[in-house]
Scaffold this active site. Structure first.
Site, PDB file in Angstrom:
ATOM      1  N   SER A  20      -2.288  -1.798 -16.402  1.00 23.81           N
ATOM      2  CA  SER A  20      -2.667  -3.131 -15.938  1.00 23.81           C
ATOM      3  C   SER A  20      -4.117  -3.169 -15.455  1.00 23.81           C
ATOM      4  CB  SER A  20      -1.742  -3.545 -14.789  1.00 23.81           C
ATOM      5  OG  SER A  20      -2.133  -4.798 -14.284  1.00 23.81           O
ATOM      6  N   ASN A  68     -13.214   1.058  -8.512  1.00 23.71           N
ATOM      7  CA  ASN A  68     -13.261  -0.399  -8.666  1.00 23.71           C
ATOM      8  C   ASN A  68     -12.661  -1.087  -7.457  1.00 23.71           C
ATOM      9  OD1 ASN A  68     -10.728  -2.245  -9.315  1.00 23.71           O
ATOM     10  ND2 ASN A  68     -10.230  -0.195 -10.068  1.00 23.71           N
ATOM     11  N   ASN A  98       2.333  -7.655 -14.711  1.00 27.16           N
ATOM     12  CA  ASN A  98       2.103  -6.972 -13.436  1.00 27.16           C
ATOM     13  C   ASN A  98       1.921  -8.054 -12.366  1.00 27.16           C
ATOM     14  OD1 ASN A  98      -0.042  -5.932 -11.393  1.00 27.16           O
ATOM     15  ND2 ASN A  98       0.646  -4.053 -12.364  1.00 27.16           N
ATOM     16  N   CYS A 129      -0.692  -3.487  -3.067  1.00 28.75           N
ATOM     17  CA  CYS A 129      -1.439  -4.567  -2.406  1.00 28.75           C
ATOM     18  C   CYS A 129      -1.278  -4.501  -0.887  1.00 28.75           C
ATOM     19  CB  CYS A 129      -0.914  -5.928  -2.848  1.00 28.75           C
ATOM     20  SG  CYS A 129      -0.844  -6.093  -4.596  1.00 28.75           S
ATOM     21  N   ILE A 190       0.194   6.720 -11.702  1.00 31.86           N
ATOM     22  CA  ILE A 190      -0.226   6.293 -10.373  1.00 31.86           C
ATOM     23  C   ILE A 190      -1.159   5.083 -10.457  1.00 31.86           C
ATOM     24  CG2 ILE A 190      -0.046   8.577  -9.291  1.00 31.86           C
ATOM     25  CD1 ILE A 190      -3.094   8.886  -9.589  1.00 31.86           C
ATOM     26  N   THR A 192      -4.524   3.431  -8.405  1.00 28.46           N
ATOM     27  CA  THR A 192      -5.774   4.141  -8.090  1.00 28.46           C
ATOM     28  C   THR A 192      -5.737   4.801  -6.705  1.00 28.46           C
ATOM     29  OG1 THR A 192      -6.660   2.043  -7.319  1.00 28.46           O
ATOM     30  CG2 THR A 192      -7.205   2.678  -9.566  1.00 28.46           C
ATOM     31  N   GLY A 242      -2.967   7.760 -15.340  1.00 31.14           N
ATOM     32  CA  GLY A 242      -4.012   8.285 -14.478  1.00 31.14           C
ATOM     33  C   GLY A 242      -4.866   9.245 -15.282  1.00 31.14           C
ATOM     34  N   GLY A 243      -5.960   8.718 -15.838  1.00 32.74           N
ATOM     35  CA  GLY A 243      -6.911   9.579 -16.539  1.00 32.74           C
ATOM     36  C   GLY A 243      -6.516  10.006 -17.934  1.00 32.74           C
TER      37      GLY A 243
HETATM   38  C1  LIG Z   1     -10.813  -2.225 -13.428  1.00 36.27           C
HETATM   39  C2  LIG Z   1      -9.392  -1.895 -13.066  1.00 36.27           C
HETATM   40  C3  LIG Z   1      -8.489  -2.917 -12.731  1.00 36.27           C
HETATM   41  C4  LIG Z   1      -7.174  -2.634 -12.383  1.00 36.27           C
HETATM   42  N1  LIG Z   1      -6.308  -3.655 -12.094  1.00 36.27           N
HETATM   43  C5  LIG Z   1      -5.008  -3.373 -11.776  1.00 36.27           C
HETATM   44  C6  LIG Z   1      -4.079  -4.430 -11.522  1.00 36.27           C
HETATM   45  O1  LIG Z   1      -4.403  -5.613 -11.604  1.00 36.27           O
HETATM   46  N2  LIG Z   1      -2.796  -4.090 -11.173  1.00 36.27           N
HETATM   47  C7  LIG Z   1      -2.398  -2.769 -11.106  1.00 36.27           C
HETATM   48  O2  LIG Z   1      -1.223  -2.508 -10.788  1.00 36.27           O
HETATM   49  N3  LIG Z   1      -3.247  -1.761 -11.395  1.00 36.27           N
HETATM   50  C8  LIG Z   1      -4.526  -2.027 -11.712  1.00 36.27           C
HETATM   51  N4  LIG Z   1      -5.389  -1.005 -12.026  1.00 36.27           N
HETATM   52  C9  LIG Z   1      -4.903   0.401 -11.992  1.00 36.27           C
HETATM   53  C10 LIG Z   1      -4.576   0.904 -13.397  1.00 36.27           C
HETATM   54  O3  LIG Z   1      -3.550   0.125 -13.991  1.00 36.27           O
HETATM   55  C11 LIG Z   1      -4.122   2.391 -13.365  1.00 36.27           C
HETATM   56  O4  LIG Z   1      -2.983   2.514 -12.539  1.00 36.27           O
HETATM   57  C12 LIG Z   1      -5.213   3.317 -12.848  1.00 36.27           C
HETATM   58  O5  LIG Z   1      -6.492   2.888 -13.245  1.00 36.27           O
HETATM   59  C13 LIG Z   1      -5.006   4.773 -13.301  1.00 36.27           C
HETATM   60  O6  LIG Z   1      -5.082   4.895 -14.697  1.00 36.27           O
HETATM   61  P1  LIG Z   1      -6.459   5.302 -15.477  1.00 36.27           P
HETATM   62  O7  LIG Z   1      -7.025   6.482 -14.731  1.00 36.27           O
HETATM   63  O8  LIG Z   1      -6.023   5.634 -16.863  1.00 36.27           O
HETATM   64  O9  LIG Z   1      -7.368   4.126 -15.423  1.00 36.27           O
HETATM   65  C14 LIG Z   1      -6.728  -1.269 -12.371  1.00 36.27           C
HETATM   66  C15 LIG Z   1      -7.624  -0.241 -12.725  1.00 36.27           C
HETATM   67  C16 LIG Z   1      -8.939  -0.538 -13.079  1.00 36.27           C
HETATM   68  C17 LIG Z   1      -9.857   0.602 -13.468  1.00 36.27           C
END
Ligand SMILES: Cc1cc2nc3c(=O)[nH]c(=O)nc-3n(C[C@H](O)[C@H](O)[C@H](O)COP(=O)(O)O)c2cc1C
Length: 304
Positions: A20, A68, A98, A129, A190, A192, A242-243
């Protein structure tokens, strides 16, 4: 070969989904990715009312990742139902919405509204949140508060519910057990990790809202560890993220216990990352004579 997985009642033709907030509403990537090929599309977090998000700067680069603090910018649930869900309904792919709120009541209202909206395969409940009524502490940071949200949302919808867990906790297994007990059909993890960058030239935090969420390859070992722990704690399916940048990364999550994986930040660097992860998993299965993706889920536990 069989790639199909069932995530708490959501049938996916393969285990590769989007994280998401990193894949917009799908249309942003439709020029790069055939959305029909994804296991599911998870769209940007939606709130009851439109939100402009946090002031800028709200992105900072970090080693092997990014920070972010978008602040859930989105057009609100009604616009998502009117504009974005009909677009996604053209594709043969389950759409997971989401949801995010400041109060339990926000989550409940979103769930009952989306329950009646066409084209929703399931809800991912973002419990990272801040809970306005509890002084801003995240819903997901306490097992009882997390369960409270899931229990109320469960009562408001028949849609499959995925609880999206925050890594900013001491014991993620306890939160996972608690939301499973409250009626979650699956968990995703996970979200962030809370982080901060300081710009030494200004002597000020790089992000306008000071702290932000760290994502990208930098967090992967933490995420794999948490999926491993949660797999041992609950019997509901896990979506790991996550990554993840390539098939090898995704396979780590699957072997740790994830039934599906989500590609997040990697799509910013390579908009075809989801497809490359999918094709790489297929190649791995072919090369290793794995007939069914389910044979790989959690195998790292058997060998340790
Ligand atoms: C720019 C950005 C916006 C995100 N917005 C949401 C969100 O609206 N809702 C949510 O549950 N997670 C949000 N996330 C978290 C991601 O869905 C994900 O859990 C997290 O980035 C780890 O995965 P990744 O390392 O592959 O990015 C966001 C992440 C990024 C980088």
């Amino acid at each position: 070969m069989n790639f199909a997985v069932n995530i708490g009642g959501i049938r996916m033709k393969n285990p590769v989904t989007t994280a998401s907030g990193t894949f917009g509403y799908g249309r942003e990537y439709a020029g790069f990715v055939d959305l029909n090929r994804l296991g599911a599309v998870v769209i940007k977090g939606v709130t009851l009312l439109p939100r402009p998000g946090n002031p800028t700067p709200r992105i900072a680069e970090t080693p092997a990742g990014m920070l972010n603090s978008i602040g859930l910018e989105n057009p609100g649930v009604e616009a998502v139902i009117e504009k974005h869900l009909p677009y996604l309904a053209r594709f043969d792919v389950p759409v997971i919405v989401n949801i995010a709120g400041d109060t339990v009541d926000d989550y409940v209202k979103l769930a009952s509204r989306l329950d009646k909206a066409p084209g929703v395969a399931g809800l991912e409940v973002n419990i990272s949140c801040p809970n306005v009524k509890k002084g801003g502490l995240a819903f997901g940071s306490d097992p009882d508060t997390a369960a409270g949200v899931i229990r109320e949302v469960r009562a408001a919808t028949r849609l499959p519910l995925i609880a999206k867990l925050s890594p900013n906790v001491t014991d993620i297994s306890a939160v996972a057990e608690s939301v499973a007990g409250a009626g979650a059909d699956a968990v995703s993890l996970i979200n962030t990790l809370l982080g901060m960058v300081i710009d030494v030239n200004t002597g000020r935090p790089a992000l306008a809202s000071v702290m932000g969420g760290l994502s990208g390859p930098a967090v992967r070992p933490v995420a794999v560890r948490m999926v491993w722990q949660v797999y041992r704690a609950v019997n509901i399916p896990i979506i790991g993220m996550g990554g993840i940048t390539c098939a090898e990364d995704a396979l780590q999550f699957i072997m740790a216990g994830a039934s599906a994986v989500a590609v997040g930040m990697a799509s910013f660097v390579n908009p075809r990352a989801t497809m490359e992860v999918l094709e790489g998993i297929e190649a791995y299965m072919r090369d290793n004579n794995v007939g069914d993706i389910k044979e790989l889920i959690g195998i790292a536990h058997e060998r340790s």
